[in-house]
Structures are given as C-alpha cells and as structure tokens.
Design a protein around this motif. Structure first.
Motif, PDB file in Angstrom:
ATOM      1  N   ALA A 169       0.902  -1.168   0.054  1.00 54.74           N
ATOM      2  CA  ALA A 169      -0.218   0.288   0.459  1.00 54.74           C
ATOM      3  C   ALA A 169       1.054   1.329  -0.053  1.00 54.74           C
ATOM      4  N   LEU A 170       2.322   1.224   0.718  1.00 55.08           N
ATOM      5  CA  LEU A 170       3.070   2.208   0.979  1.00 55.08           C
ATOM      6  C   LEU A 170       3.531   2.791  -0.533  1.00 55.08           C
ATOM      7  N   ALA A 171       4.139   1.183  -0.923  1.00 58.24           N
ATOM      8  CA  ALA A 171       4.820   1.629  -2.411  1.00 58.24           C
ATOM      9  C   ALA A 171       4.120   2.355  -3.348  1.00 58.24           C
ATOM     10  N   ARG A 172       2.681   1.747  -3.168  1.00 58.72           N
ATOM     11  CA  ARG A 172       1.911   2.047  -4.452  1.00 58.72           C
ATOM     12  C   ARG A 172       1.724   3.626  -4.492  1.00 58.72           C
ATOM     13  N   GLU A 173       1.070   4.284  -3.506  1.00 61.00           N
ATOM     14  CA  GLU A 173       0.844   5.442  -3.304  1.00 61.00           C
ATOM     15  C   GLU A 173       2.244   6.445  -3.007  1.00 61.00           C
ATOM     16  N   MET A 174       3.073   6.275  -3.248  1.00 60.02           N
ATOM     17  CA  MET A 174       4.977   6.111  -3.174  1.00 60.02           C
ATOM     18  C   MET A 174       5.272   6.243  -4.842  1.00 60.02           C
TER      19      MET A 174
END
Length: 432
Positions: free
Chosen positions: A279-284
């Motif tokens: 989820a955090l990688a998608r945002e970044m």
C-alpha cells in the motif's frame, strides 16, 4: 553587544495567554534557542504553553520552516530520477521501511530514507539494520548520493546538520511531558523530512494501542497537519492512517524483524506486513509518476530482493551473514483451546523493550537478538499447550519483567466472541 529583537518571556506570555506568535517572533525563537540564547527552562515553558493551547496552521508552518533553516537542506542534483520517501510515526513490529525501500527502488525511483533509532517501546530502523554484520548507518552526503545513483535506495542516519533545532527541541520535549503536542510532533517530523529534499512523501500515521497517539481522531489531526505542512513547502505529500492496535507481523525486535523483512522480499512473510508494504509502495510510486505498475510483482520476481542485497552490501553489510540469535528463550503456551480474541500491541512492545530490544536512554545499547516471535494473531485457532509466543533474550533474568508487562495483553476465548478488526489501512489523507 547584540540587541535582541524580542525577549523569551514576552513570547512565552503570548502563548500562555492563547495568543499567536508572529513569523518574525517564531523565527527568532528557534534561532535563539539553537544558538543557546534562550535557555532550556524558557523553551520548556514555551513547549508546555504550546501543548496546552496549540498553534495555528500558520504558526506550525513558520515553526517548521524555522527549524529547517537552522541547518542544511539536502538536494539531489543530477540524479535523473524522481525521489520519494516514507515516514512512520512508529509502532510495535513496524519494520515496513526495510522491505519498502528496496521494493520502491526496484522500480527506479530514488528513496533517500533517513532513519532514526528507537526509544522506549518503538523500534528504530537503524537498530534493526545494525543486526546485519558490517552494515553501517553513517554515510556522507556524497556516499548517499552515489548510492541513490547506483541502486536508487539508501537507508542511513540523518546527519547532525539536518534541522539541528529539532534535535535540541526533541530532547527537551522528551523530559518535559510535551512529546504528544501535535504542533511539536508535526514540526519535528516535517522539518527533517522537508530538509531531506525528497520530492514526494508518504506518511504512515498510526493509531491504537501500540501507537504514539492512541486515538484515531488525534492521529487524523496529526496526519492532516503534516500533509498540509508538506504541501505548503512544495513536497507532494499524502498520509495513510493505519491500525497499530495489534503488533505488525509476527516478529518484534531487531534481528528477528530483519528476518521477517527478508521473508517478505522473498515473496513470503505475514499478510499484514505485505499489505502495508504494498500500500505504501503504491502511494510512493504513484506520486513519482508510476501509478499503474504491478507493485507486488517485484516481491515475487526477485527484483526487490536484488535491490535489498545491493543496498545492504553498498553499506558494508553482508546480506548472506547469519543474524544474531539470543542465548535464551522462553515459550508461552496457550492455557486453553479456543480463538485468540485480542493481542494488544503496547504490552508486547514494552515486553520486547524489557528483553533488551529497546533502550530507555538514547545512549543505551540494544541487544540485537532480543525480542518476541508471535505464533498466533487475533482470529487464529489455538490449542491448549501449543506455543502462543516466544521470548528471546541474552539474559534469562529479563524474562520475569517482560512476562509481567504481558499480563492481560491477550485473550483466548470462544470463536463466537471473536470480532474481526477493521481494515489495516483505515483512511487516506490528501491535501485540501
């Protein structure tokens, strides 16, 4: 003799009486405190006044920018690739930076991850990575830039030149009962992250038992404040509100969290760690201009693992070396058949700390092999006499106090009484 434009008592009185400080007053206050003109006891009074009466959005922005101005501001000239970073407010078992940095870097996005050490029940990323033989946290700016050029990712210690006002102020807040003041938390985190020079920033703001702020409303307020600060400073900033009522993953400690991170990079690992990492990688990646990539694919095709091995080796670490193992273990068994109904994060964090995984003072060493391995999470069926969790420590005398911290921290009951938790990622917060 230099004539000062303001006086500290006057500024303390304004904030004590619920007034607003002007931009010049805030600029002077931070500069004068950094150079030692304003005494610790005066700044302690100011932080308590801020804790009790708050600050406006403009005041928080001014304070953040003044703290940035107290030191250097990094940039990445000639890098030729977008930069994105993540910051977590910390929790129990939160090792997400370890798999996240190489995952994002494997897509060619530069991740300049300046991290810190743990204090109290929340673990520090640098402490975890120092479990790896040879790995070094301290890099020069030139070394950091070269590693970003070569491998797109780095995790290292922030230099003393980055927002030095924050370092001085944080130490004061820690001993004056003002750590939880949202204007002070927000300006502390964002002064370092903005000074770090990243183009995009994702904030992982925790709520619940093991979080810095327990209440979701307070966590939401902090997230909105930090997103606004980043946006106002020209950094593309979003936040995810994430649940920290239960420990993240199955490993709590330093070396064992590294082991779990490597499992995730190898395409396995606990579902919640994978979910939050992705989820955090998608945002970044979306903020870096790559919104449609298959993020999870690089956990399974070896690319994220290759990135991990390259960056660990570049900082002197041996990615194939055996990690420390504790000399002693103590296994806690289920006292009945049933379902694990609850597992509170904070007591497990405190227990790991007492086992030696954390520190009470910044100068204290950590025991890299100390920690807790969970064998069940809420919702899992357990059988009487089967392991629930294993404590690890180099000194068996530590087990008693760790077990004391864990009294009442978990509940085994009947399946009909189990209430499923809400989503791990509760909310996404963007700039207004």
């Amino acid at each position: 003799m230099t004539i000062e434009p303001f006086d500290a008592v006057q500024l303390i009185t304004i904030k004590r009486d619920k007034g607003e400080l002007s931009t010049p007053q805030i600029n002077w206050m931070i500069e004068a405190y950094t150079r030692g003109y304003i005494a610790d006891e005066q700044m302690a009074a100011m932080t308590m006044a801020i804790f009790l009466n708050g600050m406006s959005r403009r005041e928080i922005k001014d304070m953040t920018m003044a703290m940035i101005a107290s030191g250097e501001r990094m940039s990445y000239p000639g890098l030729g690739k977008p930069t994105a970073d993540k910051h977590s407010t910390g929790g129990v078992g939160d090792k997400i930076t370890l798999p996240l940095m190489p995952l994002v870097a494997s897509f060619g996005v530069a991740v300049p991850q300046l991290s810190g050490r743990g204090l109290g029940h929340t673990g520090g990323t640098l402490d975890k990575l120092e479990s790896i033989p040879g790995w070094r946290a301290n890099l020069t700016n030139a070394e950091m830039l070269q590693q970003l050029k070569d491998y797109s990712g780095v995790i290292c210690a922030a230099g003393s030149g980055l927002a030095p006002a924050d370092g001085k102020l944080y130490s004061l807040r820690d001993i004056t009962g003002t750590v939880e003041a949202i204007p002070l938390i927000a300006s502390s985190i964002m002064s370092k992250k903005i000074a770090e020079g990243t183009e995009s920033l994702v904030l992982d703001v925790k709520f619940g038992s093991g979080a810095f702020l327990k209440d979701i409303e307070r966590s939401r307020e902090l997230a909105r404040t930090m997103v606004a600060l980043g946006t106002d400073a020209g950094v593309n900033t979003t936040a995810l509100l994430t649940d920290m009522n239960v420990p993240l993953g199955l490993a709590i400690g330093n070396a064992n969290e590294v082991r779990e991170s490597v499992e995730v990079l190898a395409g396995g690992g606990p579902a919640d760690v994978i979910e939050l990492t992705v989820a955090l990688a998608r945002e970044m990646l979306a903020m870096a201009g790559m919104p449609d990539v298959d993020v999870a694919a690089n956990l399974h095709n070896g690319k994220a693992m290759d990135s991990w091995r390259q960056t660990i080796a570049a900082q002197g670490g041996d990615p194939d070396a055996a990690l420390p193992v504790a000399r002693e273990t103590h296994v806690v068994l289920a006292e009945r058949d049933g379902v694990l109904l609850d597992q509170l994060a904070l007591p497990f964090g405190i227990a790991a700390w007492r086992l030696g995984a954390g520190r009470a003072r910044k100068q204290d060493p950590v025991q890299h092999a100390a920690g807790i391995d969970l064998h069940a999470k809420p919702g899992d069926v357990v059988r009487k006499g089967e392991p629930l969790f294993t404590l690890s420590a180099d000194e068996p005398a530590r087990f008693a106090r760790a077990l004391e911290a864990l009294e009442g921290s978990y509940v085994i009951g009947d399946a009909k009484d189990y209430v499923a938790r809400g989503p791990l990622v509760a909310e996404r917060i963007t700039a207004n």
